[in-house]
Enzyme design. Structure first.
Site, short mmCIF file in Angstrom:
data_model
loop_
_atom_site.label_atom_id
_atom_site.label_comp_id
_atom_site.label_asym_id
_atom_site.label_seq_id
_atom_site.Cartn_x
_atom_site.Cartn_y
_atom_site.Cartn_z
N ASN A 140 0.85 -1.19 0.00
CA ASN A 140 0.00 0.00 0.00
C ASN A 140 0.89 1.24 0.00
O ASN A 140 1.76 1.37 0.86
CB ASN A 140 -0.92 -0.01 1.23
CG ASN A 140 -1.91 1.15 1.20
OD1 ASN A 140 -1.54 2.30 1.35
ND2 ASN A 140 -3.18 0.82 1.04
N SER A 156 -5.20 -0.43 -3.09
CA SER A 156 -5.81 0.86 -2.79
C SER A 156 -6.90 0.57 -1.77
O SER A 156 -7.80 -0.24 -2.02
CB SER A 156 -6.40 1.47 -4.07
OG SER A 156 -6.79 2.80 -3.81
N GLU A 157 -6.82 1.22 -0.60
CA GLU A 157 -7.63 0.75 0.54
C GLU A 157 -9.13 1.02 0.38
O GLU A 157 -9.92 0.56 1.19
CB GLU A 157 -7.10 1.30 1.86
CG GLU A 157 -7.22 2.81 2.06
CD GLU A 157 -5.96 3.55 1.64
OE1 GLU A 157 -5.22 3.03 0.78
OE2 GLU A 157 -5.74 4.67 2.15
N ASN A 158 -9.52 1.77 -0.66
CA ASN A 158 -10.95 1.91 -0.92
C ASN A 158 -11.53 0.67 -1.60
O ASN A 158 -12.72 0.65 -1.90
CB ASN A 158 -11.23 3.17 -1.74
CG ASN A 158 -10.42 3.25 -3.01
OD1 ASN A 158 -9.23 2.94 -3.01
ND2 ASN A 158 -11.04 3.64 -4.09
N SER A 189 -11.31 -4.90 2.69
CA SER A 189 -10.05 -4.21 2.41
C SER A 189 -9.25 -4.00 3.69
O SER A 189 -8.03 -4.26 3.74
CB SER A 189 -10.34 -2.86 1.76
OG SER A 189 -9.15 -2.20 1.41
#
Lengths: 207, 234
Positions: A23, A45-47, A87
């Site tokens: 990340n 991508s943490e979304n 996530s």
């Protein structure tokens, strides 16, 4: 000569190994993607995405496809999508090998501050607290000193923390430091930067 | 039971109450229930608390309910893109509870799964941990976070069938499934309601058991940060 932004990003890219899920934070960490070369790295991508691709070509932007910085991006052949709970499940569960992120302050015990300056506008921590608490390895990339010339590598953080004892390695414009028992250890300095110069710019204890 | 309604206002009829807690899906402006938010604005419901990762921008998303002072409190991880939000917050008109993003997502998921609390390392040693129960497991310290059960969930999906089975598209999925799960009532807006049987059961992202009311509509789908690259040689 101290490293510039791109040299810092290139040095950070050396931390990444084949097969890693990683990340990258906003700012200089985003540039790290430009320097992974032939290594097989999957960006999270943490979304809600693994396998983040580059920005789209003009006219191919998709409002349903953005990164955690809310920028339009593209998918790759390996891409997968998932919801925010899953996530952060993979982040909290230690499945993400490393996070590379910026910082306002780092302390010699690995404390990290990068989300809040009291008295100034506070936008929120987003996913930073989850990332630094969960991923395998936390690598900070930042300038060694602030714009007033004060060290950002401190004995103790003065700002509210993002995580306690979470940082493993610090990459600055002056070189690379590791958080070890009892303080920080110089791993290397930028070409033309002496150990004395790095010590002088560092408030934290160097062992 | 009929789940499909003809408009966002009709789907929210009898559901909205002043002072209620609403969980909303979306990340930034991506995958937000824009039609339902507009309908809540039109209904004039007041003193709302929103559990939502972000607060929209001034004229889109939850931002439109800030303009009309319908929101009393936000539970969010990041609210940086909204000038009116900051004005109300700094003047004390609006309450704000920051949650780490993953903690917020898990609070919703847990609430929907009948889990009243859970332990996480996120935030240990920070202001987030203040006043929360600390517990050691296998030599590591964790804090307890509570599950969220919302009075109402509003979410946006790509496709649905009339039983409320939902399919999301790309990163527009984000907080929508956990938000949907944690509501006592969940209203979903979708781009297309397809005939029963035309969704492959193996590819349904959220089963219709979580969705009580459903509308189809046209979405603006605004882009917050348009970033592009140049074609080589162009």
């Amino acid at each position: 000569m101290p490293w510039d932004r791109n040299q810092m990003a290139a040095r950070a890219a050396e931390e990444l190994e084949d097969g890693m899920y990683v990340n990258l934070g906003i700012g200089i960490p985003t540039l790290v993607a430009n320097y992974v070369g032939e290594k097989d790295i999957t960006l999270q991508s943490e979304n809600g995405m693994l396998g983040m691709g580059p920005f789209p070509f003009e006219g191919e932007e998709d409002p349903d496809l953005i990164n955690a910085g809310k920028q339009t991006i593209t998918e790759l052949r390996r891409t997968s999508y998932f919801d925010s709970a899953q996530s952060f499940g993979m982040i909290r569960g230690g499945k993400i090998a490393a996070a590379i992120l910026g910082a306002m302050e780092v302390a010699e015990n690995g404390d990290l501050a990068n989300w809040m300056i009291p008295g100034k506008l506070v936008k929120g921590m987003g996913g930073a607290m989850d990332l630094v608490a969960g991923v395998g390895r936390v690598i900070v990339v930042m300038d060694h000193t602030n714009k007033h010339g004060d060290s950002k590598v401190l004995k103790e953080c003065t700002l509210p923390l993002t995580g306690k004892g979470v940082v493993d390695r610090i990459i600055t414009n002056l070189g690379v430091l590791d958080v070890v028992e009892g303080g920080l250890k110089i791993v290397e300095t930028a070409e033309g930067v002496s150990e004395e110069e790095m010590r002088a710019a560092t408030q934290a204890k160097i062992v | 039971m009929k789940k499909v309604y003809s408009s966002a206002s009709e789907a929210l009829d009898g559901v909205l109450q002043d002072g209620m807690l609403i969980a909303a899906g979306g990340f930034g402006l991506c995958g937000i229930p824009e039609l339902l938010l507009q309908a809540i604005k039109d209904a004039g419901t007041k003193n709302l608390t929103f559990a939502s990762n972000n607060a929209g921008v001034d004229d889109f998303g939850i931002g439109i309910l800030l303009q009309t002072r319908q929101v009393r409190k936000m539970i969010s991880s990041y609210v940086g893109e909204n000038a009116e939000f900051m004005r109300q917050y700094l003047s004390g008109e609006l309450e704000l509870e920051f949650n780490p993003q993953g903690t917020l997502a898990e609070r919703m998921r847990a609430g929907g799964c009948g889990i009243p609390g859970f332990y996480t390392k996120t935030g240990v040693g920070t202001v987030i941990a203040e006043g929360k129960e600390h517990k050691e497991f296998d030599g590591e310290t964790y804090i307890m976070e509570r599950g969220i059960v919302a009075d109402l969930s509003i979410v946006k999906a790509w496709k649905a069938d009339e039983t409320g089975n939902l399919v999301f598209r790309k990163t527009a999925r984000n907080f929508n499934p956990p938000a949907a799960m944690c509501g006592r009532i969940c209203v979903a807006e979708v781009e297309e309601i397809v005939p029963l049987g035309s969704l492959d059961p193996d590819t349904i992202h959220l089963p219709g058991i979580y969705v009580h009311r459903l509308i189809q509509g046209t979405h603006e789908k605004r882009i917050e940060q348009r970033t592009v690259r140049q074609k080589e040689g162009a």
